[in-house]
Design an enzyme around this catalytic site. Structure first.
Site, PDB file in Angstrom:
ATOM      1  N   THR A   1      38.991  36.609  43.287  1.00  0.00           N
ATOM      2  CA  THR A   1      39.719  36.003  44.401  1.00  0.00           C
ATOM      3  C   THR A   1      38.964  34.806  44.946  1.00  0.00           C
ATOM      4  O   THR A   1      37.740  34.823  44.991  1.00  0.00           O
ATOM      5  CB  THR A   1      39.804  37.025  45.575  1.00  0.00           C
ATOM      6  OG1 THR A   1      40.374  38.233  45.081  1.00  0.00           O
ATOM      7  CG2 THR A   1      40.624  36.507  46.735  1.00  0.00           C
TER       8      THR A   1
ATOM      9  N   ARG B   1      50.918  46.181  40.367  1.00  0.00           N
ATOM     10  CA  ARG B   1      49.870  46.483  41.344  1.00  0.00           C
ATOM     11  C   ARG B   1      49.578  45.257  42.225  1.00  0.00           C
ATOM     12  O   ARG B   1      49.459  44.143  41.746  1.00  0.00           O
ATOM     13  CB  ARG B   1      48.600  46.896  40.611  1.00  0.00           C
ATOM     14  CG  ARG B   1      47.383  47.183  41.498  1.00  0.00           C
ATOM     15  CD  ARG B   1      46.473  45.988  41.612  1.00  0.00           C
ATOM     16  NE  ARG B   1      45.301  46.264  42.438  1.00  0.00           N
ATOM     17  CZ  ARG B   1      44.506  45.317  42.938  1.00  0.00           C
ATOM     18  NH1 ARG B   1      44.768  44.056  42.704  1.00  0.00           N
ATOM     19  NH2 ARG B   1      43.474  45.625  43.675  1.00  0.00           N
TER      20      ARG B   1
ATOM     21  N   ASP C   1      44.738  43.364  48.193  1.00  0.00           N
ATOM     22  CA  ASP C   1      44.727  42.929  49.595  1.00  0.00           C
ATOM     23  C   ASP C   1      45.094  41.467  49.780  1.00  0.00           C
ATOM     24  O   ASP C   1      45.540  41.060  50.860  1.00  0.00           O
ATOM     25  CB  ASP C   1      43.310  43.130  50.168  1.00  0.00           C
ATOM     26  CG  ASP C   1      42.260  42.348  49.368  1.00  0.00           C
ATOM     27  OD1 ASP C   1      42.315  42.404  48.121  1.00  0.00           O
ATOM     28  OD2 ASP C   1      41.423  41.675  49.986  1.00  0.00           O
TER      29      ASP C   1
ATOM     30  N   THR D   1      37.159  39.614  49.558  1.00  0.00           N
ATOM     31  CA  THR D   1      37.213  39.617  48.099  1.00  0.00           C
ATOM     32  C   THR D   1      36.739  40.990  47.629  1.00  0.00           C
ATOM     33  O   THR D   1      36.041  41.693  48.354  1.00  0.00           O
ATOM     34  CB  THR D   1      36.331  38.499  47.509  1.00  0.00           C
ATOM     35  OG1 THR D   1      36.433  38.517  46.081  1.00  0.00           O
ATOM     36  CG2 THR D   1      34.867  38.650  47.901  1.00  0.00           C
TER      37      THR D   1
HETATM   38  N1  GLY Z   1      40.874  41.339  46.102  1.00  0.00           N
HETATM   39  C1  GLY Z   1      41.857  41.101  45.162  1.00  0.00           C
HETATM   40  C2  GLY Z   1      42.569  42.281  44.675  1.00  0.00           C
HETATM   41  O1  GLY Z   1      42.144  43.410  44.886  1.00  0.00           O
HETATM   42  O2  GLY Z   1      43.595  42.095  44.077  1.00  0.00           O
END
Ligand code: GLY
Length: 344
Positions: free
Chosen positions: A204, A232, A235, A255
């Site tokens: 991220t 899926r 966050d 992240t």
């Molecule tokens: N932090 C990015 C994810 O879990 O998709």
């Protein structure tokens, strides 16, 4: 009397100008700077440069954070944007969100074949009455807004990784555990080849900025966990989890393993902890501690990092385990990589 009042008014203007221009800080932390932009990982250094070009000319933080992370979305050797690792069915799906100083926000998730999800998220914010669009609806909106539909073909690196992953097709998702001594086993079990050069397991880019007018904004964009289950979401597209901005207090982004950030509404928590008087670093640390408390021993198997800035331009970051870093830019010649302090 009038003169005394005038003097007091002028003094208070002067004092706040000094506080905000970085000479002093009420909190006792290192002096804040304005403007400032910070972003996750070493990829943030290039992203910060683009954001800084906006900020140094007096531009808005919202423009800076969009243009900054677009650099990373464009790159073909990172886990953000269309060059990134696909899901376990072989498709790259992208998530992003953006938030400005008025608490306007926009988000897209499970978006395919669009190069700049962050810009689509901004259009959602500016052109629709909604906050979030997902999947084919988000793609339909993007195309209607003039974003080209790109090829489905994987980048050469992603194709290589995916083929390697298919050899075992083990579903053991781990994000961002690369340099820690804790998890060498998890690394080799999951990551196909990106970790060998230490460069590709970053999921991220999150970026937060304070502009010259003292306004805060943030952006967050990702391809999510490599080889994730189809559909899926983590966050990153979720306002309050991957990103949160409160223009009175501060801004934070996350992240790492999104499921564990969502569980604690991580970025919102960091901002609320700053509201309670914590410095950005203390706030990030407390959010990380909360995840560790919930996960117990399993915290060693995951990585989460938070970064934050407050209204004074002070910044900080914290992560679960060694290996996380973030880029901080406060001037043309001051764009530095800072190692995130860690708990485990
Ligand atoms: N932090 C990015 C994810 O879990 O998709």
């Amino acid at each position: 009397m009038l003169q005394r009042r005038k003097f007091l008014e002028l003094s208070s203007i002067g004092l706040s100008a000094i506080t905000f221009s970085g000479f002093t800080s009420k909190s006792g932390n290192p002096a804040g700077k304005k403007p400032i932009v910070i972003s996750t990982w070493a990829e943030g250094l290039n992203a910060n440069k683009a954001a800084w070009a906006v900020l140094k000319n007096g531009g808005r933080a919202i423009d800076a954070v969009e243009q900054g992370v677009m650099v990373t979305e464009n790159s073909q050797n990172c886990c953000v944007g269309l060059g990134a690792n696909p899901d376990r069915d072989g498709y790259v799906t992208l998530d992003a969100c953006i938030m400005d100083e008025f608490s306007n926000c926009g988000s897209v998730a499970f978006l395919e074949r669009i190069k700049h999800p962050i810009s689509v998220a901004r259009r959602v914010m500016e052109k629709t009455p909604h906050v979030m669009l997902v999947g084919s609806g988000a793609q339909q909106f993007a195309v209607a807004e003039g974003f080209p539909l790109e090829s489905e073909k994987l980048s050469p690196d992603a194709e290589r990784s995916y083929k390697k992953w298919l050899e075992k097709s083990e579903y053991k998702p781990v994000i961002n555990i690369e340099n820690s001594g804790n998890n060498l086993k998890s690394q080799s079990a999951f990551a196909p080849n990106k970790l060998e050069n230490g460069d590709w397991n970053h999921d991220t880019i999150g970026m937060v900025a304070l502009d010259a007018n003292g306004n805060l904004s943030g952006s967050c964009t990702t391809s999510g966990m490599g080889f994730k289950m189809r559909g899926r979401l983590g966050d990153s597209p979720i306002i309050g989890a991957g990103l949160f901005v409160d223009n009175e207090i501060g801004a934070a982004t996350a992240t790492g393993q999104g499921e564990d950030v969502i569980r604690i509404c991580g970025s919102h928590l960091v901002v609320e902890l700053m509201r309670m008087g914590n410095s950005p670093e203390q706030a990030c640390k407390k959010a990380v501690e909360r995840i560790i408390k919930i996960k117990g021993d399993k915290a060693r198997d995951i990585q989460v990092g938070f970064i934050a800035i407050n209204k004074r331009g002070e910044y900080g970051g914290y992560c679960i385990q060694k290996g996380f870093n973030f880029a901080v830019c406060t001037a043309d010649d001051s764009n530095i990589l800072v190692d995130g302090k860690h708990i485990l």
